[in-house]
Write an enzyme that holds these catalytic residues in place. Structure first.
Site, short mmCIF file in Angstrom:
data_model
loop_
_atom_site.label_atom_id
_atom_site.label_comp_id
_atom_site.label_asym_id
_atom_site.label_seq_id
_atom_site.Cartn_x
_atom_site.Cartn_y
_atom_site.Cartn_z
N LYS A 171 0.88 -1.18 0.00
CA LYS A 171 0.00 0.00 0.00
C LYS A 171 0.92 1.23 0.00
O LYS A 171 1.56 1.55 1.00
CB LYS A 171 -0.90 -0.09 1.23
CG LYS A 171 -1.35 1.20 1.88
CD LYS A 171 -2.22 2.09 1.06
CE LYS A 171 -2.53 3.36 1.85
NZ LYS A 171 -1.84 4.55 1.34
N GLU A 246 8.24 0.72 11.80
CA GLU A 246 9.37 1.66 11.63
C GLU A 246 8.75 3.04 11.70
O GLU A 246 8.10 3.49 10.74
CB GLU A 246 10.00 1.47 10.24
CG GLU A 246 10.82 0.22 10.10
CD GLU A 246 12.23 0.38 10.65
OE1 GLU A 246 12.62 1.48 11.09
OE2 GLU A 246 12.93 -0.63 10.67
N CYS A 281 12.80 10.29 8.91
CA CYS A 281 12.65 9.79 10.28
C CYS A 281 13.94 9.96 11.08
O CYS A 281 13.92 10.13 12.27
CB CYS A 281 12.24 8.32 10.25
SG CYS A 281 13.39 7.31 9.28
N GLU A 382 7.83 15.18 17.18
CA GLU A 382 8.36 15.07 15.81
C GLU A 382 7.64 16.07 14.91
O GLU A 382 6.41 16.06 14.81
CB GLU A 382 8.15 13.65 15.24
CG GLU A 382 8.84 13.51 13.89
CD GLU A 382 8.54 12.21 13.15
OE1 GLU A 382 7.37 11.76 13.16
OE2 GLU A 382 9.47 11.65 12.55
#
Ligand code: NAP
Length: 479
Positions: A171, A246, A281, A382
């Site tokens: 996806k 992750e 990330c 973040e």
């Protein structure tokens, strides 16, 4: 550019004919579209993957590897086209994105070569008998990927599951799905039907349908911690599943008084990955600098960030492009305003660049905040954008406590010339991937992944390949 999905070896539209537009983040122009897949499409994709899997698993490792090489060669043959589409669709600058496209094919070849390393053990449990383990594929693996490196992640997404005898349903990210369309065309040409299936569409629709599919036990997700937790919950509502995650990061770079600043300052800027506007990330978004060096480092970093060339992503001279999408831009703008409100000092950037070129599109100048303290939200949350926080420290225990004072634990960078300080700090930071005198780079074969809310499981290594298999213990009893 009108892309299709790959289901059961056919390039198809979604069950209801819906499509999603692809927007060039540099200009806000529509540059193409992909099918808006539905849960019904996902059902078909899983069924196709399921029916292809026994024959795929029955092939020798060499035969599976040979198929994977065909896919990698197909990607190389269309590399220029993939690169252009990827740059237009993501806004990531072209000079750095060349490596992404190469890496996607390289990862496929690299994993194809590791097939024989996915092996069990023999255990001397009893005398005279044989106790062995074998690694068996899960069957169908579901992979969900984010927008920042779509083709690199998609290449990786198929490589591990395929060499270990699984088939896969991918996806892609809703915001940047075009390159997955090309990958689908290549896989259609190179692989038996159903071995790789690619279903585009909204996360809450097709992503959720994949996670909840009762016959997909293995889900590997890359994305935000928020979605990771939603996926864990959704999976657990249906069945017992192996979910690896992750996720995001708020990564510290710690500069000790003895650091080599000629290298540390450029590394701090490189570690922010401004080529994709900090949307990485592993970005070193928290720069902890010892009091004795603070002003020098801040000045050096600010000077370099100020000098970055912001420009069109397809221009090889551009070092910073637009943000990937409107929501990301709004998030960065919100956090920059919040930083100012919280009392941090904005020393560079943080506003829309001036000039006709930037009249439309999701542009923002990379921002550097000084005098950030750990009670501020910009120091803990973040942002996934071009916002760097520079934080002052004076005691080692203090800086390690501050470095660990977030819910994340993905990467950390430690800059010192003292080996004891380096090793001790590396062991004390709560991060899954630590550089001593380095940033950014991922090393082949080294497990990548996060502690705390940065995830669970490790990728880019033999650990990842083993994670697509279940261990079966077999006892051959002769005595
Ligand atoms: P995201 O919003 O979590 O989306 C990631 C993927 O999950 C997309 O394909 C998304 O589909 C899909 N999704 C959304 N809701 C879902 C649901 N309910 N069920 C199943 N799938 C769902 O993340 P993003 O904004 O694309 O990416 C940024 C995040 O990824 C950051 O936090 C970044 O740190 C993290 N990241 C981590 C790594 C790593 O290796 N640790 C690498 C890269 C990025 P839609 O696009 O359709 O919403």
């Amino acid at each position: 550019m009108s892309m299709q999905m790959l289901i059961g070896g056919e390039l198809v539209e979604s069950a209801n004919g819906g499509r999603m537009e692809a927007i060039d983040p540099a200009t806000e122009q529509v540059i193409g579209s992909v099918p808006a897949g539905t849960a019904q499409d996902m059902e078909k994709a899983v069924a196709a993957a399921e029916s292809a899997q026994p024959a795929w698993a029955a092939l020798s490792i060499d035969a599976r590897a040979a198929y994977m090489h065909k896919v990698a060669d197909g990607m190389d043959a269309r590399a220029a086209e993939i690169l252009e589409i990827e740059v237009k669709d993501t806004g990531n600058t072209i000079a750095k994105m060349e490596a992404d496209v190469q890496k996607a094919a390289e990862r496929i070849r690299n994993y194809a070569a590791l097939g024989f390393e996915v092996k069990g053990i023999t255990v001397p449990s009893t005398p005279g008998n044989l106790h062995v383990t074998v690694c068996e594929p899960y069957g169908v693996v579901g992979r969900i990927i984010p927008f920042n490196h779509p083709i690199a992640f998609a290449g990786r997404a198929l490589a591990g599951p395929l060499i270990t005898g699984n088939t896969v349903v991918i996806k892609p990210p809703e915001q940047s799905s075009l390159s997955a369309g090309i990958l689908g065309e290549i896989c259609k040409e190179c692989l038996p039907a159903g071995v790789v299936n690619i279903v585009t569409g909204e996360g809450a629709a097709v992503g959720d349908a994949l996670v909840r599919h009762p016959r997909v036990k293995r889900i590997a997700f890359t994305g935000s911690a928020e979605t990771g937790m939603i996926i864990q919950r959704a999976a657990a509502e249906v069945a017992v599943k192996h979910v690896t995650l992750e996720l995001g990061g708020k990564n510290p770079m710690i500069v000790f008084p003895d650091a080599d600043l000629d290298k540390a300052i450029p590394a701090a800027v490189a570690g922010m990955n401004f080529a994709w506007q900090g949307q990485s990330c592993g970005s070193t978004s928290r720069l902890f600098v010892h009091d004795s060096l603070y002003d020098r480092v801040l000045e050096g970093v600010a000077e370099r960030v100020r000098a970055l060339r912001i420009g069109m992503p397809l221009d090889y001279d551009s070092q910073v492009g637009p943000m990937n999408n409107k929501e990301q831009l709004e998030k960065a703008v919100k956090y920059i305003a919040l930083g100012v409100e919280e009392g941090a000092r904005l020393v560079v950037g943080g506003k829309r660049p001036e000039g006709d070129m930037f009249a439309k599109g999701y542009w923002i100048e990379p921002a550097v905040f000084a005098d950030v303290t750990m009670d501020m939200r910009i120091a803990k949350e973040e942002i996934f954008g071009p916002v760097m926080s520079v934080i002052r420290w004076s005691g080692v225990d203090e800086v390690i406590e501050m470095a660990n004072a977030t819910d994340y634990g993905l990467t950390a960078a430690i800059w010192t010339r003292d080996i004891d300080t380096a090793i001790t700090t590396a062991r004390r930071v709560q991060s899954g991937y630590v550089w001593i005198n380095g940033t950014s780079r991922h090393y082949r074969g080294m497990p990548f992944g996060g502690m705390k809310n940065s995830g669970t499981g490790r990728e880019e290594s033999i650990d990842e390949l083993l994670s697509y298999t279940e261990t079966k213990a077999i006892h051959v009893l002769t005595a």
